[in-house]
Scaffold this active site. Sequence first.
Site, PDB file in Angstrom:
ATOM      1  N   GLU A  60       0.793  -1.229   0.000  1.00 47.85           N
ATOM      2  CA  GLU A  60       0.000   0.000   0.000  1.00 47.85           C
ATOM      3  C   GLU A  60       0.828   1.283   0.000  1.00 47.85           C
ATOM      4  OE1 GLU A  60      -3.407   0.488  -0.177  1.00 47.85           O
ATOM      5  OE2 GLU A  60      -3.422  -1.642  -0.702  1.00 47.85           O
ATOM      6  N   SER A 332     -52.111 -12.807  43.756  1.00 46.44           N
ATOM      7  CA  SER A 332     -51.857 -13.282  45.117  1.00 46.44           C
ATOM      8  C   SER A 332     -50.383 -13.415  45.471  1.00 46.44           C
ATOM      9  CB  SER A 332     -52.550 -14.627  45.334  1.00 46.44           C
ATOM     10  OG  SER A 332     -53.961 -14.466  45.326  1.00 46.44           O
TER      11      SER A 332
END
Length: 568
Positions: A60, A332
């Site tokens: 690169e 409950s």
Amino acid sequence: MFILYGGAIVVEKDKMILPAKTTVETTDGEILGEIYHQNRSLTEIEDIPEHVQQAFIAIEDRRFFQHGGIDLKSISRAIFKDIIARDKVEGASTITQQVVKNLFLTNDKTWMRKTKEAMAALYLERHYSKKQILELYLNDIYFGQGIYGIETAAQKYFSKPAKSLTVAEGALLAGMVKGPNGYSPVSQPDKALQRRNVVLKAMSESGMLSTKKRLQEQGKTLGLHMQKNKDRPWMDSYIDLVMKEAAANNQLSLEELKRGGYRIIANVDEQMQKIAYQAFHQDEYFPGNTDGVQGAFVLTKNTSNEILAVLGGRQFTYGDLNRAAIQRQPGSTMKPIAVYGPALMNDAYQPYTLLPDQKMAVKGYTVGNSDGRYDGYVSMYEAVIQSKNIAPVWLLDQVGIDRAKSYLDKMGIDIPDKGLAIALGGLSEGITPLQVADAYHTFANQGTYIKSSAISKIFDRDGQAIYQSKIKKKHVFSKQVAWDMTTMLETTVKSGTASAGDFSKALAGKTGTTQHPQAKGKTKDAWFAGYTPNFTAVIWMGYDHSDKQHYLQGGQQLSDCLDKTYFD
């Protein structure tokens, strides 16, 4: 002069902090899930082998360590070719310029963009070292398949960290930069192999690799060892709870988690999570009159603050309603925590204290037993195991609503209600399965409340611990009261309203149902909250939206589907 010193205008330093994925892991380090915008794990340049760095530089930007951000030789060559072709045909971007383009600019091939690129490249070279620029570059590169950065690419294609990459493996990844899809070793293996060998040749020509070593490496196969993504749909609910907890307790928004690169250590027991998930897919456990029955499940460890398993629904996926954190009418299941527990803290009441059991109005509030049976007077013990309604309403009035609510507050339940309907779970807003689990956990933990947590630790992207869960205890009930309630709730499971099902080990618990407001005699919500010596669990089932066409079937027998199945 403007080009030389104007780079600060182009460079946005906040964009140099690359987004990184957040991982959710077990305490053993196994990754259970990932949260991200870009699938990237960051690594430091010191952990990237020199031969891997050289591979990228060779292909690169061979003169990376010689130029000052712009390579004039490459630019001259590129300009000459552009003039001959009368078009923009060749680039001359250095690694520094590629960093600038990827982070701060668009991909337009214009002279203005190239000018900005040069300005920013010169700025970076003056303010950052070559190693810092190269590290930024290697962490930023796109490698196809949604993979960003050298570390994530190494894990994806070779199932190893970047620090363990070989010369050939590093060259293969370097070759992908030019075209991640065109040189993909998965979809284009021949082109990828050819491109890798070009990189190895460039390394040799640059003096980074001997001819002998280059030939050896070029003779190797691609050597892929693809990381397989484990599909863990059973973890979705838990990870969703982790994200909610991170936002609520640590101010880490979903957006921050997607970019911040955190490691979150979760308290989950994956085996338990998976077992519960599988049970949630069995339709026989969810008896509704039509499809669409939903549920929520919470499992905590009695001796700690660990949430071991959470299900936010059946077929739960990210973005769904996490029902474990949604308020519902508890029915409950409210009686032990809002009435009986607080009453037993008063010496005037014991498990065998007689309580009225006759149809009556208590301060204008009229209530009857669900089965229509009345015994005149019953012991608290019988009232609990038979889930009487009159006795707890009368007892709440005697204890005092404010006093009872003070115990709920200690267990993390803050309700606006001020009426006697609290005794039966008739709340204006309801409470969540997580809150019910923490409350029953209090009885299991000898009367001491511990707020449960899905998160054990959080580390930032630099590996620093920014959060560690601490067990915060709060005394609520005496050990004697916790023992008394456990004894009564054990009998409730053995021979009371929670006796359906089959479980041979020690289990204490309470069922709860709520009447359907539009379908007479039908059940809207069904609950079970219970605990063994080791674990506390809560399950809720019902419909997200109830109307007269959607109700649960089975009444009290729903406990068969709720309690012992999950403890088994």
